[in-house]
Design a protein around this motif. Structure first.
Motif, short mmCIF file in Angstrom:
data_model
loop_
_atom_site.label_atom_id
_atom_site.label_comp_id
_atom_site.label_asym_id
_atom_site.label_seq_id
_atom_site.Cartn_x
_atom_site.Cartn_y
_atom_site.Cartn_z
N UNK A 42 1.06 6.86 -5.66
CA UNK A 42 0.54 5.76 -4.84
C UNK A 42 0.72 6.15 -3.37
N UNK A 43 -0.36 6.07 -2.57
CA UNK A 43 -0.29 6.63 -1.21
C UNK A 43 0.72 5.92 -0.32
N UNK A 44 1.16 6.66 0.68
CA UNK A 44 2.06 6.08 1.67
C UNK A 44 1.22 5.23 2.62
N UNK A 45 1.37 3.93 2.52
CA UNK A 45 0.59 3.03 3.39
C UNK A 45 1.53 2.31 4.36
N UNK A 46 2.66 2.95 4.62
CA UNK A 46 3.65 2.30 5.47
C UNK A 46 3.15 2.12 6.90
N UNK A 47 2.06 2.84 7.25
CA UNK A 47 1.51 2.67 8.61
C UNK A 47 0.69 1.39 8.74
N UNK A 48 0.32 0.77 7.61
CA UNK A 48 -0.49 -0.46 7.69
C UNK A 48 0.39 -1.61 8.19
N UNK A 49 -0.25 -2.56 8.86
CA UNK A 49 0.55 -3.61 9.52
C UNK A 49 1.08 -4.65 8.53
N UNK A 50 0.53 -4.73 7.33
CA UNK A 50 0.91 -5.74 6.34
C UNK A 50 0.87 -7.15 6.93
N UNK A 51 -0.23 -7.41 7.58
CA UNK A 51 -0.40 -8.76 8.15
C UNK A 51 -1.29 -9.60 7.25
N UNK A 52 -1.55 -9.12 6.05
CA UNK A 52 -2.49 -9.81 5.17
C UNK A 52 -1.70 -10.61 4.13
N UNK A 53 -1.85 -10.24 2.84
CA UNK A 53 -1.02 -10.87 1.80
C UNK A 53 0.30 -10.10 1.80
N UNK A 54 1.13 -10.35 2.80
CA UNK A 54 2.31 -9.52 3.05
C UNK A 54 3.23 -9.46 1.83
N UNK A 55 3.54 -10.64 1.28
CA UNK A 55 4.47 -10.69 0.15
C UNK A 55 3.97 -9.84 -1.01
N UNK A 56 2.67 -9.95 -1.30
CA UNK A 56 2.10 -9.21 -2.43
C UNK A 56 2.05 -7.71 -2.12
N UNK A 57 1.65 -7.39 -0.90
CA UNK A 57 1.57 -5.98 -0.51
C UNK A 57 2.96 -5.33 -0.60
N UNK A 58 3.97 -6.03 -0.15
CA UNK A 58 5.34 -5.48 -0.21
C UNK A 58 5.76 -5.27 -1.66
N UNK A 59 5.37 -6.23 -2.51
CA UNK A 59 5.69 -6.13 -3.94
C UNK A 59 5.03 -4.90 -4.56
N UNK A 60 3.75 -4.67 -4.23
CA UNK A 60 3.02 -3.52 -4.79
C UNK A 60 3.69 -2.22 -4.34
N UNK A 61 4.00 -2.11 -3.07
CA UNK A 61 4.63 -0.88 -2.55
C UNK A 61 5.97 -0.65 -3.25
#
Ligand SMILES: Cc1cc2nc3c(=O)[nH]c(=O)nc-3n(C[C@H](O)[C@H](O)[C@H](O)COP(=O)(O)O)c2cc1C
Length: 448
Positions: A322-341
């Motif tokens: 799974x790609x490193x997307x740590x550069x993304x701002x996570x200003x969207x569905x933050x909780x879900x995005x953090x969970x996926x990562x």
């Protein structure tokens, strides 16, 4: 001594027309225009009401792209839709999603108070802050509000709306035709709110319904989202993954509410439910596998990307980590995005595996009606939830749930066989909030 009624499962029906994923719309029994067809909504709301569901639930968001899932591409505005359902049903609760990021509290207070009057006390508002950054450009802004600001606004927004809903005390309108007194002016109250984000004088030109105020629902999974839920929600739509995760969420949310001095029983926790039901467990498993196999991985990547503000995951190799997307701002569905990562890292998922895991509405509920009822009971008794928000997808699945699963829950005494109330607050066991001005007046009188 009066006996306490046993705790009962709460059930909501998410009416999402042709589906919040990319596959359901192709079901031969589902009308292709279900998402904009009021007859489809009325028919399904009536089915849910006949089965004694607590509520119907409408999801919503103000931004799409050409790749967005079919239901989101072309659907009815929730409050307009629920006004039609209000006069086509008589008991079931009516919950609409509406964002605090792109509206004004005065408008929202007025719309929901109207729905509450039209439905005689059955309205609920699902408070969201909007995950999709593109929404900003539909409301005159270049950029989406920052995640933390969204939640700060949301809290103030809801407080203003609830203040406006109390503009009139319940006996404000004598309507005395003989004496010529329509309004008792002492019972009309301006809010005069001046806060960080909103300035609203009031009063609102609408009185309270028989349930006092619409019920506040909320959906948001980050820590800030949970704090908001703990502070304002009377019910939450929970985005949880599996039994243990749901148990942890349940304890966490109710713990946060208790720490704020609230009664945790006054928050109904409803995870989403997308069961796959067949006569036998083996058949259901085979259907689940076939459905998974029929999915187009490119569409799953779009769904996966939605949590990251529609980030384009097709640019990465599918069968590598799974790609490193740590550069993304996570200003969207933050909780879900953090969970996926987090899960992708913990379980060493490839992008393809992550797409199949998070790009579909995943379900632990696969099996015969008895297996599904057992699982529902396990979650409910194990305090992983207080009930479920059932995704109404394929017509056959909904029919089987109503005809075969609900009766098992009823036989076990876990779900009502008749409505005891006719308001949403009544169904959810929530108290009618006393008008704040009446409360002050009563307290003053008691002190005299
Ligand atoms: C289960 C669940 C359902 C949601 N439903 C909606 C929705 O229908 N419309 C919407 O704009 N946002 C919806 N949201 C998004 C939240 O309101 C919020 O804006 C977003 O998730 C970011 O907050 P979070 O990081 O706290 O989850 C939902 C979130 C969750 C967890």
């Amino acid at each position: 001594m009066t006996q306490q009624p046993a705790r009962q499962i709460k059930l909501g029906a998410i009416l999402a027309g042709v589906g919040a994923d990319h596959s359901i719309w192709r079901d031969p029994e589902l009308p292709g225009d279900a998402s904009i067809n009021i007859d489809w909504y009325i028919q399904n709301a009536r089915l849910a009401e006949a089965a004694k569901f607590d509520l119907v639930f409408i999801v919503d968001s103000p931004f799409i792209t050409p790749d967005t899932a079919p239901h989101f591409l072309n659907r009815l505005e929730p409050l307009t839709l629920l006004s039609a359902l209000a006069v086509s049903t008589s008991k079931i609760g009516l919950v609409a999603t509406l964002t605090t990021s792109y509206w004004e509290p005065y408008n929202v207070a007025r719309q929901f108070a109207s729905l509450d009057q039209i439905s005689h006390g059955r309205a609920g508002w699902n408070v969201v802050t909007t995950g999709l950054e593109g929404a900003a450009r539909n409301y005159g802004r270049e950029e989406h509000f920052d995640h933390a600001v969204r939640y700060e606004r949301a809290k103030e927004f809801v407080e203003v709306v609830q203040g406006l809903w109390d503009s009139y005390e319940d006996d404000a309108f004598p309507r005395d035709k003989v004496a010529g007194v329509f309004l008792d002016k002492a019972k009309q109250h301006a809010l005069n709110h001046k806060g960080k984000h909103f300035s609203v004088a009031g009063p609102l030109a609408l009185s309270r319904s028989k349930q006092g105020q619409p019920v506040i629902f909320q959906a948001g999974d980050s820590s800030a989202g949970r704090d908001l839920g703990a502070a304002i929600a009377e019910a939450v739509f929970a985005g949880v993954e599996g039994f243990e995760d749901a148990q942890a969420y349940y304890a966490d949310l109710k713990g946060r509410a208790a720490a704020l001095g609230r009664n945790p029983d006054h928050i109904t926790v409803l995870p989403g439910l997308t069961p796959i039901i067949a006569d036998t467990d083996e058949e259901a498993q085979a259907i689940a596998e076939a459905q998974l196999g029929a999915l187009d991985v490119n569409k799953l990547l779009v769904q996966l990307g939605r949590a990251f503000g529609y980030h384009d995951f097709s640019a990465y190799p599918l069968d590598e980590a799974f790609p490193d997307v740590s550069n993304l701002s996570l200003n969207s569905y933050k909780g879900r995005a953090e969970r996926i990562i987090r899960v992708a890292r913990e379980e060493n998922l490839t992008l393809r595996q992550a797409a199949y895991r998070f790009g579909v509405w995943r379900t632990d509920f696969v099996g015969s009606p008895k297996t599904i009822a057992d699982a529902i009971e396990r979650w409910f008794v194990g305090r992983a939830c207080d009930g479920f928000n059932l995704m109404v997808g394929r017509p056959r699945d909904f029919a089987v749930f109503l005809e075969k699963v609900v009766p098992i829950l009823q036989e076990r005494g876990l779900f009502r066989t008749e409505y005891e109330h006719d308001t949403l607050r009544g169904h959810l066991g929530l108290p009618v909030p006393e008008n704040r001005w009446t409360r002050v007046e009563t307290a003053l009188q008691a002190a005299e």
